[in-house]
Motif scaffolding. Structure first.
Motif, PDB file in Angstrom:
ATOM      1  N   SER A 129       5.067  -0.374   6.069  1.00 59.67           N
ATOM      2  CA  SER A 129       5.355   0.354   4.829  1.00 59.67           C
ATOM      3  C   SER A 129       6.304  -0.429   3.935  1.00 59.67           C
ATOM      4  CB  SER A 129       5.933   1.747   5.136  1.00 59.67           C
ATOM      5  OG  SER A 129       7.268   1.665   5.577  1.00 59.67           O
ATOM      6  N   ARG A 130       7.196  -1.222   4.508  1.00 58.16           N
ATOM      7  CA  ARG A 130       8.101  -2.079   3.730  1.00 58.16           C
ATOM      8  C   ARG A 130       7.347  -3.279   3.204  1.00 58.16           C
ATOM      9  NH1 ARG A 130      10.744   1.179   1.872  1.00 58.16           N
ATOM     10  NH2 ARG A 130       9.280   2.457   2.911  1.00 58.16           N
ATOM     11  N   MET A 131       6.436  -3.808   3.987  1.00 58.44           N
ATOM     12  CA  MET A 131       5.703  -5.011   3.595  1.00 58.44           C
ATOM     13  C   MET A 131       4.776  -4.763   2.411  1.00 58.44           C
ATOM     14  SD  MET A 131       6.545  -7.767   5.210  1.00 58.44           S
ATOM     15  CE  MET A 131       8.258  -7.249   5.205  1.00 58.44           C
ATOM     16  N   GLU A 132       4.405  -3.533   2.182  1.00 56.32           N
ATOM     17  CA  GLU A 132       3.551  -3.220   1.037  1.00 56.32           C
ATOM     18  C   GLU A 132       4.220  -3.616  -0.271  1.00 56.32           C
ATOM     19  OE1 GLU A 132       2.673   0.923   1.339  1.00 56.32           O
ATOM     20  OE2 GLU A 132       1.339   0.655   3.049  1.00 56.32           O
ATOM     21  N   ARG A 133       5.557  -3.684  -0.264  1.00 50.49           N
ATOM     22  CA  ARG A 133       6.317  -3.993  -1.481  1.00 50.49           C
ATOM     23  C   ARG A 133       6.743  -5.453  -1.551  1.00 50.49           C
ATOM     24  NH1 ARG A 133       8.123   0.984   0.548  1.00 50.49           N
ATOM     25  NH2 ARG A 133       7.733   2.703  -0.865  1.00 50.49           N
ATOM     26  N   VAL A 134       6.337  -6.265  -0.581  1.00 48.17           N
ATOM     27  CA  VAL A 134       6.763  -7.660  -0.506  1.00 48.17           C
ATOM     28  C   VAL A 134       5.588  -8.562  -0.863  1.00 48.17           C
ATOM     29  CG1 VAL A 134       7.625  -9.454   1.050  1.00 48.17           C
ATOM     30  CG2 VAL A 134       8.466  -7.113   1.269  1.00 48.17           C
ATOM     31  N   GLU A 135       5.849  -9.529  -1.725  1.00 47.91           N
ATOM     32  CA  GLU A 135       4.769 -10.425  -2.159  1.00 47.91           C
ATOM     33  C   GLU A 135       4.258 -11.294  -1.009  1.00 47.91           C
ATOM     34  OE1 GLU A 135       4.292 -14.128  -5.208  1.00 47.91           O
ATOM     35  OE2 GLU A 135       5.479 -12.408  -5.869  1.00 47.91           O
ATOM     36  N   ASP A 136       5.171 -11.858  -0.238  1.00 50.79           N
ATOM     37  CA  ASP A 136       4.810 -12.740   0.870  1.00 50.79           C
ATOM     38  C   ASP A 136       4.895 -11.968   2.177  1.00 50.79           C
ATOM     39  OD1 ASP A 136       4.128 -15.057   2.214  1.00 50.79           O
ATOM     40  OD2 ASP A 136       6.192 -15.794   2.305  1.00 50.79           O
ATOM     41  N   ARG A 137       3.957 -11.030   2.369  1.00 57.27           N
ATOM     42  CA  ARG A 137       4.037 -10.091   3.492  1.00 57.27           C
ATOM     43  C   ARG A 137       3.785 -10.775   4.829  1.00 57.27           C
ATOM     44  NH1 ARG A 137       0.038  -7.778   6.139  1.00 57.27           N
ATOM     45  NH2 ARG A 137       0.810  -5.658   6.389  1.00 57.27           N
ATOM     46  N   THR A 138       4.515 -10.298   5.826  1.00 55.48           N
ATOM     47  CA  THR A 138       4.388 -10.782   7.197  1.00 55.48           C
ATOM     48  C   THR A 138       3.862  -9.630   8.045  1.00 55.48           C
ATOM     49  OG1 THR A 138       6.294 -12.235   6.888  1.00 55.48           O
ATOM     50  CG2 THR A 138       5.658 -11.740   9.151  1.00 55.48           C
ATOM     51  N   PRO A 139       2.767  -9.840   8.761  1.00 58.70           N
ATOM     52  CA  PRO A 139       2.255  -8.778   9.630  1.00 58.70           C
ATOM     53  C   PRO A 139       3.247  -8.469  10.752  1.00 58.70           C
ATOM     54  CG  PRO A 139       0.697 -10.623   9.489  1.00 58.70           C
ATOM     55  CD  PRO A 139       1.932 -11.029   8.792  1.00 58.70           C
TER      56      PRO A 139
END
Length: 63
Positions: free
Chosen positions: A27-37
């Motif tokens: 849910s936090r990664m949805e807001r990050v451009e360079d998302r980490t699984p």
């Protein structure tokens, strides 16, 4: 969506905690451009989000 409460019906606390930690991370990664699984998050992040998941589980189980 109707269904059974995973928190209330699970016999595997570790699986619930892992699920909640991964869900919070994603849910936090949805807001990050360079998302980490979640699978690549690293030990520090997995520990931190795991501790938050434990706290959430404990809070939700309070009477």
């Amino acid at each position: 969506m109707a269904g059974r409460c995973r928190l209330c019906t699970s016999n595997d606390d570790d699986a619930v905690i892992e699920h909640v930690a991964a869900y919070m991370w994603e849910s936090r990664m949805e807001r990050v451009e360079d998302r980490t699984p979640w699978e690549e998050a690293g030990a520090t992040w997995k520990t931190a989000f795991g501790e938050m998941a434990v706290a959430a589980q404990q809070a939700l189980r309070l009477p």
